[in-house]
Design an enzyme around this catalytic site. Structure first.
Site, mmCIF file in Angstrom:
data_model
loop_
_atom_site.group_PDB
_atom_site.id
_atom_site.type_symbol
_atom_site.label_atom_id
_atom_site.label_comp_id
_atom_site.label_asym_id
_atom_site.label_seq_id
_atom_site.Cartn_x
_atom_site.Cartn_y
_atom_site.Cartn_z
ATOM 1 N N ARG A 102 34.070 36.382 39.711
ATOM 2 C CA ARG A 102 32.912 35.944 40.501
ATOM 3 C C ARG A 102 31.673 36.791 40.260
ATOM 4 O O ARG A 102 30.578 36.408 40.659
ATOM 5 C CB ARG A 102 33.270 35.893 42.000
ATOM 6 C CG ARG A 102 33.645 37.215 42.586
ATOM 7 C CD ARG A 102 34.267 37.064 43.974
ATOM 8 N NE ARG A 102 33.294 37.085 45.050
ATOM 9 C CZ ARG A 102 33.604 37.171 46.344
ATOM 10 N NH1 ARG A 102 34.876 37.195 46.722
ATOM 11 N NH2 ARG A 102 32.678 37.208 47.258
ATOM 12 N N GLU A 130 42.932 32.947 50.179
ATOM 13 C CA GLU A 130 41.995 33.190 49.082
ATOM 14 C C GLU A 130 42.677 33.538 47.770
ATOM 15 O O GLU A 130 42.012 33.832 46.787
ATOM 16 C CB GLU A 130 40.919 34.221 49.459
ATOM 17 C CG GLU A 130 41.351 35.356 50.317
ATOM 18 C CD GLU A 130 40.186 36.237 50.799
ATOM 19 O OE1 GLU A 130 39.021 35.981 50.467
ATOM 20 O OE2 GLU A 130 40.477 37.207 51.503
ATOM 21 N N ARG A 163 36.900 40.470 60.642
ATOM 22 C CA ARG A 163 37.879 40.564 59.554
ATOM 23 C C ARG A 163 38.272 42.019 59.331
ATOM 24 O O ARG A 163 37.418 42.913 59.366
ATOM 25 C CB ARG A 163 37.277 39.982 58.274
ATOM 26 C CG ARG A 163 38.244 40.057 57.103
ATOM 27 C CD ARG A 163 37.733 39.294 55.913
ATOM 28 N NE ARG A 163 36.623 39.973 55.268
ATOM 29 C CZ ARG A 163 35.982 39.488 54.207
ATOM 30 N NH1 ARG A 163 36.340 38.319 53.708
ATOM 31 N NH2 ARG A 163 34.996 40.143 53.667
ATOM 32 N N ASN A 180 35.358 31.693 48.130
ATOM 33 C CA ASN A 180 34.719 32.513 47.079
ATOM 34 C C ASN A 180 35.788 33.125 46.173
ATOM 35 O O ASN A 180 35.698 33.066 44.957
ATOM 36 C CB ASN A 180 33.902 33.655 47.687
ATOM 37 C CG ASN A 180 32.877 33.149 48.675
ATOM 38 O OD1 ASN A 180 32.479 31.994 48.586
ATOM 39 N ND2 ASN A 180 32.464 33.987 49.600
ATOM 40 N N ASP A 181 36.786 33.721 46.805
ATOM 41 C CA ASP A 181 37.859 34.317 46.012
ATOM 42 C C ASP A 181 38.827 33.261 45.501
ATOM 43 O O ASP A 181 39.306 33.349 44.375
ATOM 44 C CB ASP A 181 38.611 35.360 46.839
ATOM 45 C CG ASP A 181 37.889 36.692 46.818
ATOM 46 O OD1 ASP A 181 37.495 37.122 45.718
ATOM 47 O OD2 ASP A 181 37.683 37.291 47.895
ATOM 48 N N HIS A 218 28.705 39.818 46.329
ATOM 49 C CA HIS A 218 28.392 40.015 47.743
ATOM 50 C C HIS A 218 26.905 40.157 48.020
ATOM 51 O O HIS A 218 26.422 39.736 49.063
ATOM 52 C CB HIS A 218 29.215 41.179 48.299
ATOM 53 C CG HIS A 218 30.619 40.749 48.537
ATOM 54 N ND1 HIS A 218 31.612 40.954 47.608
ATOM 55 C CD2 HIS A 218 31.166 40.038 49.537
ATOM 56 C CE1 HIS A 218 32.727 40.407 48.062
ATOM 57 N NE2 HIS A 218 32.488 39.843 49.220
ATOM 58 N N ARG A 254 32.136 40.428 58.345
ATOM 59 C CA ARG A 254 32.672 41.286 57.273
ATOM 60 C C ARG A 254 32.526 42.741 57.707
ATOM 61 O O ARG A 254 31.456 43.312 57.596
ATOM 62 C CB ARG A 254 31.899 41.053 55.979
ATOM 63 C CG ARG A 254 32.107 39.684 55.335
ATOM 64 C CD ARG A 254 31.307 39.579 54.053
ATOM 65 N NE ARG A 254 31.706 38.450 53.223
ATOM 66 C CZ ARG A 254 31.104 37.263 53.231
ATOM 67 N NH1 ARG A 254 30.086 37.040 54.044
ATOM 68 N NH2 ARG A 254 31.520 36.303 52.427
HETATM 69 C C1 PEP Z 1 35.798 34.538 50.397
HETATM 70 O O1 PEP Z 1 36.429 35.110 49.503
HETATM 71 O O2 PEP Z 1 35.532 33.325 50.380
HETATM 72 C C2 PEP Z 1 35.295 35.304 51.542
HETATM 73 C C3 PEP Z 1 34.740 34.712 52.571
HETATM 74 O O3 PEP Z 1 35.400 36.658 51.467
HETATM 75 P P1 PEP Z 1 34.421 37.590 50.633
HETATM 76 O O4 PEP Z 1 33.298 36.745 50.074
HETATM 77 O O5 PEP Z 1 33.924 38.632 51.558
HETATM 78 O O6 PEP Z 1 35.307 38.129 49.561
HETATM 79 MG MG MG Z 2 37.183 37.118 49.848
#
Ligand code: PEP
Ligand code: MG
Length: 756
Positions: free
Chosen positions: A638, A604, A506, A627-628, A363, A470
């Site tokens: 990650r 995700e 979110r 991302n997830d 993050h 977020r």
């Molecule tokens: C993701 O997982 O792509 C996402 C946008 O959420 P975050 O990066 O906050 O986990």
């Molecule tokens: Mg995510």
């Protein structure tokens, strides 16, 4: 043996500098193995050369004088092979070389072990005996293990320039630390080491400006903790029996003891700031207790740590009051730089970020990209504790960090920094234009956000709205859960800033790497554990408070969209919708004019890919959290730098999953967006256009780049490229295909390797 080894490593870790550490090694190893000589040779970076840096047994005058190439002598042979060499009669070996300065001809038994760190040879440790003998396996293993354990400390010293200083002048060599690109760009600035408050082990080394002031400060803080202890004892009078309260007297006594005060003052006078001196004294004393056989006494070590932390809190508070003199251009450096530490630095001063842990999808890296700040993650060899105040160059493209760069390197990066600024300035015109392909398809581009600062710019930058806010960031920078009213104020500002355009808030997505200090969750596998919607459904009081605040913030604006994170089953959506309905009904009953917002579900986790249709039927839209999704599809953490090169958004499995989601959602006539970092990568925008994704939500820095791509391609061409990409088996081949397409269309400036 294990015990001896542990003691040596502990003693070495407590050394004030590398010279002292090496002297401890040679002395203790000579004693432990009962040998006549122990020496450490270190390599000179960029050259095949070894220098004798420390010795017990050889002529001390020969230190730093004896230099040999890798093709010289037995020590050179150990370096050349990067393997141990064990000989009973060294002078008989064809590679034996006599160095008159050392008086070496008298030694026969020889055991040399390489010191290797991350595939790189750092030096050689050697033991020798007068008698002709072959070292036994136990000696060989001992030295081997010691060398492996010390390699990290030696590598840190190398990077921080200590070895160069020790060697005397040897020309400028630019050593850099390798990490992973976290956010593109280059920056030059002064390192500021971030460390979590009241964590003694995380306190970095610093040289104080005013030693007397540090000494006074330390004495003052000890006194304050003593008074605190006496007050607590007093207060406990009615609760604890007097024999239990004696503990507090013991604390007060420890605080007044010579070892704690005098040893710390000694260290301050030797040139450490009070916090660093306290850390070392506490560590030294706690270890003494930990090593005691008596269980009661060994448990007292925890009391010593506790006292240390109490004094530290006071030292930090006094220090915070005078932290006004921060450098102009800060490179934030730390073990695991967190979002909160980043938020504490004034935005206009933050030039770069370097983190020992994490990867490009952590993050902090996401936030760095949003703010347009170059970042290097996973720089495991970073001697973070020793960098404070040093000049640092951050190369966010190649994932490199230079400490105390040479004039040449600095000039090169100053030029790159200038070019960067000009390139970015040239891009701003795209931000203001609509995101329409050359064949007339409008693909709305929303903004990802989490800090109020970037919400204000969303309007100026002509984003089509906010695609992902977020909400966890406002929770993370507080010390307790924000109240409904506090949340209402934050959300209202967000919604107002883009109205009438939509703002997607979110639901709180904590767990994984986003932790709240006041809501600790300790798990062995946090990314497969209690995260996102799972926590919210288990804590309806937290979820309802947030939903109420969101609905209230939407009153009169009606641009709210609610997004549910980490959904893995349809039931979680049904339960969430029930809670939303309840929050809505409560507010209506309280006389408010709230309306039901649109609701979206994030895709995700792999299970959500396969039930995308069922999810889409229940809500208004889906949004892909790539991302997830990439992390879970490829089983690649990650945040783990060690496997970061296995994390590929262009992996064929990911592309097929995205294709299937889009097809399923469109089948039930609902729109699908993408809000993961993939959407901000110019190359992947071509693929997303080709697969007919309905909208993108991107980082602030990515917005003009993404719009430039959309405005330069037709949907038809993007489709052709997407189908070609689906036929490729390697992520690198997909990257090449798309980069070539960008270059062909005159967008070569967006292709990262070219800009590095
Ligand atoms: C993701 O997982 O792509 C996402 C946008 O959420 P975050 O990066 O906050 O986990
Ligand atoms: Mg995510």
């Amino acid at each position: 043996m294990l015990d001896t080894l542990r003691r040596i490593v502990q003693e070495v870790n407590g050394a004030v500098n590398l010279a002292q550490a090496l002297d401890i090694i040679v002395l203790r190893v000579r004693q432990a193995l009962s040998v006549d000589v122990c020496s450490v040779y270190l390599t000179t970076p960029g050259k095949e050369e070894l220098v004798l840096m420390a010795t017990e047994g050889l002529n001390p005058e020969s230190k730093r004088r004896v230099r040999l190439n890798f093709n010289e002598g037995l020590v050179g042979l150990v370096a050349q092979r990067a393997e141990p060499i064990n000989l009973d009669d060294a002078p008989n070996h064809p590679r034996f070389k006599y160095f008159p300065e050392t008086g070496e001809e008298r030694y026969h038994g020889f055991l040399g072990v390489p010191i290797v760190h991350h595939r790189q040879l750092l030096g050689v440790v050697v033991v020798q005996t007068h008698e002709t003998r072959r070292f036994g396996d136990d000696h060989a293993s001992f030295l081997f293990t010691l060398a492996a354990q010390l390699s990290g400390a030696i590598s840190h010293a190398e990077v921080s320039g200590e070895i160069e200083a020790l060697r005397g002048k040897g020309g400028e060599i630019d050593v850099f630390i390798k990490g992973i690109s976290g956010a593109p760009g280059v920056a030059i600035g002064t390192a500021l080491v971030a460390y979590p408050h009241a964590d003694l082990e995380a306190v970095p080394d610093r040289v104080p400006e005013d030693i007397e002031r540090e000494e006074r400060l330390f004495r003052d803080c000890v006194l304050r903790v003593q008074q605190e202890m006496l007050m607590v004892k007093e207060r406990m009078g009615g609760v604890l029996p007097s024999e239990e309260r004696v503990l507090f007297d013991a604390y007060v006594m420890m605080l007044g003891s010579d070892y704690l005060v005098d040893r710390t003052i000694e260290r301050i006078r030797a040139g450490s700031w009070a916090q660093g001196a306290l850390r070392d004294t506490i560590r030294e004393n706690a270890r003494k207790f930990e090593d005691m056989q008596d269980a009661y006494l060994s448990e007292r070590a925890e009391d010593i740590w506790d006292l240390g932390r109490r004094i530290l809190v006071h030292l930090q508070q006094s220090n915070d009051k005078r932290e006004g003199d921060q450098p102009e251009r800060i490179v934030l450096v730390g073990k695991n730089v967190g979002v909160v530490e980043l938020a504490e630095i004034p935005h206009e001063r933050l030039a770069g970020i370097v983190s020992e842990g994490g990867s490009s999808s952590s993050h902090v890296a996401i936030l760095a990209r949003a703010l347009g700040i170059p970042a290097v993650m996973g720089a495991a060899d970073l001697p973070a504790g020793r960098l404070n105040g040093r000049e640092v160059v951050v190369d966010g493209y190649a994932g490199r960090v230079f400490v105390q760069p040479s004039k040449q390197i600095r000039q090169e990066f100053e030029r790159l920094e200038r070019e960067e600024r000009e390139f970015a300035a040239g891009l701003t015109e795209f931000a203001e234009q609509p995101a329409v392909t050359t064949d007339g398809v409008h693909v709305p581009v929303y903004l990802n956000s989490g800090l109020l600062a970037d919400v204000d710019t969303a309007t100026q930058l002509n984003a089509d709205g906010i695609g992902l806010y977020r909400t966890e960031f406002p929770f993370m920078i507080r010390e307790q859960f924000p109240s409904e009213d506090e949340q209402f104020r934050v959300y209202r500002k967000v919604l107002e800033s883009v109205a009438p355009r939509p703002a997607t808030l979110r639901a709180l997505d904590i767990g994984g790497d986003k932790l709240l200090s006041y809501f600790p969750v300790k798990e062995d596998n946090p990314f497969l554990g209690w995260r996102g919607i799972r926590i919210m459904l288990d804590h309806p009081e937290i979820f309802l408070t947030q939903l109420r605040a969101m609905l209230r913030a939407n009153e009169g604006l009606n641009n709210l969209q609610v997004l549910l994170p980490m959904v893995a089953s349809a039931k979680e959506v049904d339960e969430s919708l029930r809670l939303l309905q309840r929050a809505y009904q409560e507010l209506i009953d309280e006389g408010m004019l709230v309306t039901m917002p649109k609701v979206g579900v994030m895709v995700e986790v792999p299970s959500a890919v396969y039930i995308a249709e069922a999810l889409a039927r229940r809500v208004d839209f889906l949004s892909i959290g790539s991302n997830d999704l990439v992390q879970y599809l490829l089983a690649v953490d990650r945040n783990n730098a060690r496997v970061a090169d296995l994390y590929h958004a262009f992996h064929p499995a990911v592309l097929r999953a995205l294709r299937d989601i889009v097809t399923s959602v469109h089948r039930v006539g609902k729109p699908v967006s993408i809000c993961g970092e993939m959407a901000s990568d110019p190359a992947s925008v071509i693929l997303l256009l080709g697969m007919e994704i309905d909208s993108l939500s991107v980082s602030l820095a990515g917005l003009p780049r993404v719009k430039w791509v959309i405005r330069s391609f037709s949907r038809a061409r993007a489709k052709a490229l997407y189908h070609e990409a689906l036929g490729l088996e390697e992520p690198d081949a997909v990257r090449k295909l798309l980069n070539d397409a960008l270059i062909q269309s005159g967008l070569g400036g967006l292709v990262r390797p070219a800009r590095a």
